[in-house]
Design a protein around this motif. Structure first.
Motif, PDB file in Angstrom:
ATOM      1  N   LYS A   1      37.766  77.907  21.717  1.00  0.00           N
ATOM      2  CA  LYS A   1      38.237  78.333  20.395  1.00  0.00           C
ATOM      3  C   LYS A   1      37.303  79.378  19.780  1.00  0.00           C
ATOM      4  O   LYS A   1      37.758  80.396  19.247  1.00  0.00           O
TER       5      LYS A   1
ATOM      6  N   LYS B   1      34.454  70.002  10.836  1.00  0.00           N
ATOM      7  CA  LYS B   1      33.767  69.752  12.107  1.00  0.00           C
ATOM      8  C   LYS B   1      32.264  69.715  11.877  1.00  0.00           C
ATOM      9  O   LYS B   1      31.721  70.547  11.154  1.00  0.00           O
TER      10      LYS B   1
ATOM     11  N   GLN C   1      31.953  73.962  10.322  1.00  0.00           N
ATOM     12  CA  GLN C   1      33.236  74.637  10.511  1.00  0.00           C
ATOM     13  C   GLN C   1      33.388  75.855   9.608  1.00  0.00           C
ATOM     14  O   GLN C   1      33.118  75.789   8.412  1.00  0.00           O
TER      15      GLN C   1
ATOM     16  N   ASP D   1      38.547  79.361  10.766  1.00  0.00           N
ATOM     17  CA  ASP D   1      39.015  78.165  11.478  1.00  0.00           C
ATOM     18  C   ASP D   1      39.595  77.192  10.457  1.00  0.00           C
ATOM     19  O   ASP D   1      38.883  76.439   9.828  1.00  0.00           O
ATOM     20  N   ARG D   2      40.923  77.235  10.333  1.00  0.00           N
ATOM     21  CA  ARG D   2      41.591  76.370   9.354  1.00  0.00           C
ATOM     22  C   ARG D   2      42.136  75.086   9.995  1.00  0.00           C
ATOM     23  O   ARG D   2      42.904  74.354   9.372  1.00  0.00           O
ATOM     24  N   SER D   3      41.722  74.800  11.229  1.00  0.00           N
ATOM     25  CA  SER D   3      42.233  73.624  11.918  1.00  0.00           C
ATOM     26  C   SER D   3      41.922  72.347  11.143  1.00  0.00           C
ATOM     27  O   SER D   3      40.932  72.264  10.409  1.00  0.00           O
ATOM     28  N   GLU D   4      42.814  71.378  11.297  1.00  0.00           N
ATOM     29  CA  GLU D   4      42.714  70.082  10.608  1.00  0.00           C
ATOM     30  C   GLU D   4      42.731  70.242   9.084  1.00  0.00           C
ATOM     31  O   GLU D   4      42.159  69.440   8.358  1.00  0.00           O
TER      32      GLU D   4
END
Length: 198
Positions: free
Chosen positions: A63, A156, A17, A25-28
């Motif tokens: 994404k 991820k 990630q 990508d700062r998701s989660e």
């Protein structure tokens, strides 16, 4: 038949990630974006330039495509191939883009048809969920991995539940001055087991 080639920068614990920057990508709640930065060197740079110069098409998750579409059309001088190659995007929600040579597909069957079509090799960058779908369905011909000497413990990952047992052969490898292992693997068939001789 076209080859599907997965390219990924990963940590020792398999995290892929946001290797390029803090906001990628700062998701989660991921807080380690840009973790590759301290490991840049001339050897790694030449490998990247070689990859970017190849005439290929691309298979991307939604994404990753959105991140790239916001950046690469304005940076064609650095990576002309990403603008010229066809970008196949797996998405059930996104149907069009102003980025030229973008084609949207919706299913695993669409990917299989693409693989069985005539054309250049297909590279997959980023797109962790897409890569896991490809691995689960035995659609990856090569893995080109840059393995960085650190662990993150979260984020991820390249490999997750569902990856089928598969053997690979190392095609070539090198180690950079900063300890990054760059290794290219080719699909080699089934996993063979046995007993180690003493």
């Amino acid at each position: 038949m076209r080859k599907i080639i997965v390219l990924s920068m990963i940590t020792l614990d398999g995290v892929m990630q946001a290797p390029g920057g803090p906001e990628e990508d700062r998701s989660e709640g991921f807080n380690y974006g840009g973790w590759t930065s301290p490991y840049s060197d001339e050897i790694g740079g030449k490998v990247v330039q070689n990859e970017l110069s190849q005439k290929v098409d691309y298979l991307l998750g939604r994404k990753t495509f959105e991140i790239w579409a916001a950046y690469w059309p304005q940076h064609a001088d650095f990576w002309t191939g990403i603008n010229e190659g066809t970008k196949y995007v797996l998405s059930k929600t996104m149907k069009k883009s102003d980025w030229k040579n973008s084609v949207f597909i919706e299913s695993l069957e669409d990917i299989k048809k693409l693989k069985n079509s005539v054309g250049p090799d297909i590279q997959v960058w980023g797109s962790s969920k897409l890569i896991q779908l490809l691995l689960e369905n035995d659609l990856v011909d090569e893995l080109r991995l840059n393995i960085y000497p650190l662990t993150l413990g979260e984020g991820k990952k390249l490999f997750d539940n569902g990856t089928i047992p598969t053997a690979f052969t190392v095609m070539d490898s090198t180690i950079t001055t900063t300890g990054v292992i760059i290794a290219n693997y080719k699909r080699a068939g089934k996993v063979i087991t046995g007993t180690i001789g003493l």
